[in-house]
Design a protein around this motif. Structure first.
Motif, short mmCIF file in Angstrom:
data_model
loop_
_atom_site.label_atom_id
_atom_site.label_comp_id
_atom_site.label_asym_id
_atom_site.label_seq_id
_atom_site.Cartn_x
_atom_site.Cartn_y
_atom_site.Cartn_z
N TYR A 114 0.85 -1.18 0.00
CA TYR A 114 0.00 0.00 0.00
C TYR A 114 0.89 1.24 0.00
O TYR A 114 1.92 1.28 0.69
CB TYR A 114 -0.91 0.02 1.23
CG TYR A 114 -1.99 -1.05 1.20
CD1 TYR A 114 -3.28 -0.76 0.77
CD2 TYR A 114 -1.70 -2.36 1.58
CE1 TYR A 114 -4.26 -1.74 0.73
CE2 TYR A 114 -2.68 -3.34 1.55
CZ TYR A 114 -3.95 -3.03 1.12
OH TYR A 114 -4.92 -4.00 1.08
N ALA A 115 0.47 2.26 -0.76
CA ALA A 115 1.25 3.48 -0.87
C ALA A 115 0.33 4.69 -0.90
O ALA A 115 -0.73 4.66 -1.52
CB ALA A 115 2.12 3.45 -2.12
N SER A 116 0.75 5.75 -0.21
CA SER A 116 -0.02 6.98 -0.28
C SER A 116 0.21 7.63 -1.64
O SER A 116 1.23 7.42 -2.29
CB SER A 116 0.39 7.93 0.85
OG SER A 116 1.75 8.31 0.72
N ALA A 117 -0.76 8.44 -2.05
CA ALA A 117 -0.70 9.06 -3.37
C ALA A 117 -1.45 10.39 -3.34
O ALA A 117 -2.21 10.67 -2.41
CB ALA A 117 -1.28 8.13 -4.43
N ILE A 118 -1.23 11.19 -4.36
CA ILE A 118 -1.92 12.47 -4.49
C ILE A 118 -2.97 12.33 -5.58
O ILE A 118 -2.63 12.21 -6.76
CB ILE A 118 -0.94 13.60 -4.85
CG1 ILE A 118 0.13 13.75 -3.75
CG2 ILE A 118 -1.69 14.92 -5.04
CD1 ILE A 118 1.17 14.81 -4.07
N PRO A 119 -4.27 12.33 -5.23
CA PRO A 119 -5.31 12.25 -6.26
C PRO A 119 -5.29 13.49 -7.16
O PRO A 119 -4.83 14.56 -6.75
CB PRO A 119 -6.61 12.18 -5.44
CG PRO A 119 -6.19 11.76 -4.07
CD PRO A 119 -4.81 12.32 -3.87
N THR A 120 -5.79 13.33 -8.34
CA THR A 120 -5.83 14.44 -9.29
C THR A 120 -6.60 15.63 -8.70
O THR A 120 -7.73 15.47 -8.25
CB THR A 120 -6.49 14.01 -10.60
OG1 THR A 120 -5.76 12.90 -11.15
CG2 THR A 120 -6.51 15.14 -11.61
N GLY A 121 -5.95 16.78 -8.67
CA GLY A 121 -6.58 17.99 -8.19
C GLY A 121 -6.54 18.19 -6.68
O GLY A 121 -6.96 19.25 -6.19
N CYS A 126 -3.41 12.45 0.21
CA CYS A 126 -4.64 12.01 0.88
C CYS A 126 -5.24 10.77 0.22
O CYS A 126 -6.32 10.33 0.62
CB CYS A 126 -5.67 13.14 0.85
SG CYS A 126 -6.15 13.67 -0.80
N GLY A 127 -4.55 10.18 -0.76
CA GLY A 127 -5.08 9.01 -1.45
C GLY A 127 -4.25 7.77 -1.16
O GLY A 127 -3.13 7.85 -0.66
N ILE A 128 -4.81 6.61 -1.49
CA ILE A 128 -4.12 5.34 -1.27
C ILE A 128 -4.29 4.47 -2.51
O ILE A 128 -5.31 4.55 -3.20
CB ILE A 128 -4.69 4.61 -0.02
CG1 ILE A 128 -3.68 3.59 0.51
CG2 ILE A 128 -6.02 3.97 -0.30
CD1 ILE A 128 -2.63 4.19 1.39
N ARG A 129 -3.28 3.69 -2.83
CA ARG A 129 -3.37 2.70 -3.89
C ARG A 129 -2.56 1.48 -3.49
O ARG A 129 -1.72 1.56 -2.59
CB ARG A 129 -2.89 3.27 -5.22
CG ARG A 129 -1.48 3.83 -5.24
CD ARG A 129 -1.20 4.41 -6.61
NE ARG A 129 -0.09 5.35 -6.61
CZ ARG A 129 0.22 6.12 -7.65
NH1 ARG A 129 -0.48 6.05 -8.75
NH2 ARG A 129 1.23 6.95 -7.58
N LEU A 130 -2.80 0.36 -4.15
CA LEU A 130 -2.14 -0.87 -3.74
C LEU A 130 -1.63 -1.64 -4.94
O LEU A 130 -2.16 -1.55 -6.05
CB LEU A 130 -3.08 -1.74 -2.90
CG LEU A 130 -4.28 -2.38 -3.59
CD1 LEU A 130 -3.94 -3.76 -4.14
CD2 LEU A 130 -5.45 -2.50 -2.63
#
Length: 267
Positions: A114-121, A126-130
């Motif tokens: 799991y890694a934190s990410a920056i959602p578009t805009g 504040c986002g997460i993806r795996l």
């Protein structure tokens, strides 16, 4: 207590520490645990009470996680935040490979990364993806789409797990993934009334429970449903009268003990 001196002058405190796998090491070395930690733009190790620089990084590290992508080889996944893409260190050979995505916080939970990410805009982490079990995290196509967790105006401070379920720590709460609802649910919504930017900066798994630091001081233990206070007390104060919550900057475990490093402030 033992203080270990090293030649490098660190300009920042370590952001991650763990135990290095002993596979591939000489037989004599396997009996002596090797502690590894990320600080500045390097991976250091402590063995035989000696601190040495092990691998140089391209950028300053922000977090790390030991992960097996299904090949059986343990790798240290190094997040570097806004500085650049993640780096992947083979802990047996020290070979470095580069990923194709950026992340600020990273954690391996139940074989998935799991890694934190920056959602578009959004402009915040504040986002997460795996990356699913058995998939190579160096390949961008193996990562899921970004899902926002909690408020879009706050960063993810940490990623942990409770009973094998990923837990995301943010200033406004502790979020668990609800498979039935397909969303990240805030299990501690009371934090939304008084969010602190440093909530969850330090975490530690103790059995099926997660110990979490509060930005204003003290600790709570979270079992996936409820929380209870487990704050350390000040030995210079009078119990229940003038003790104050101590800010915890780091947590660790040793045998049957939970260790907490306290400070006046996180800085």
């Amino acid at each position: 207590y033992t203080t270990l001196a090293h030649a490098a002058a660190l300009s920042r405190p370590p952001v991650w520490a763990g135990m290095a796998p002993s596979g591939g090491a000489a037989a004599a070395d396997r009996r002596h645990p090797t502690v590894i930690f990320l600080a500045d733009s390097a991976l250091y190790q402590i063995q035989y009470a000696v601190v040495t620089s092990r691998v140089s990084l391209v950028q300053v590290a922000t977090d790390g996680a030991i992960h097996d992508n299904g090949s059986g080889v343990m790798r240290l996944i190094v997040a570097e935040g806004d500085n650049g893409n993640m780096e992947h260190i083979n802990l047996l050979t020290n070979a470095v490979a580069f990923g194709t995505i950026q992340s600020d916080k990273v954690e391996s939970v139940s074989g998935q990364l799991y890694a934190s990410a920056i959602p578009t805009g959004a402009g915040r982490w504040c986002g997460i993806r795996l990356c699913p079990y058995g998939a190579d995290p160096e390949v961008a196509a193996n990562w899921s789409a970004i899902t926002r967790v909690g408020w879009a105006t706050t960063d993810i401070n940490n990623i942990g797990q409770v009973r094998g379920v990923p837990a995301v720590l943010k200033p406004e709460g502790i979020f668990l993934y609800n498979r039935g609802l397909d969303l990240w649910e805030n299990m501690l919504p009371s934090w939304e009334r008084e969010p602190h930017p440093d909530n969850g900066r330090a975490i530690l798994n103790v059995g099926p429970q997660l110990i979490v630091s509060k930005g204003s001081g003290g600790l709570v233990m979270f079992d996936g449903y409820t929380v209870r206070d487990v704050s350390p007390y000040s030995v210079s104060g009078t119990p229940s009268l003038d003790t104050t919550s101590q800010v915890v900057s780091a947590l660790g475990g040793y045998e049957g003990w939970t260790l907490a490093a306290t400070a006046v402030s996180r800085g």
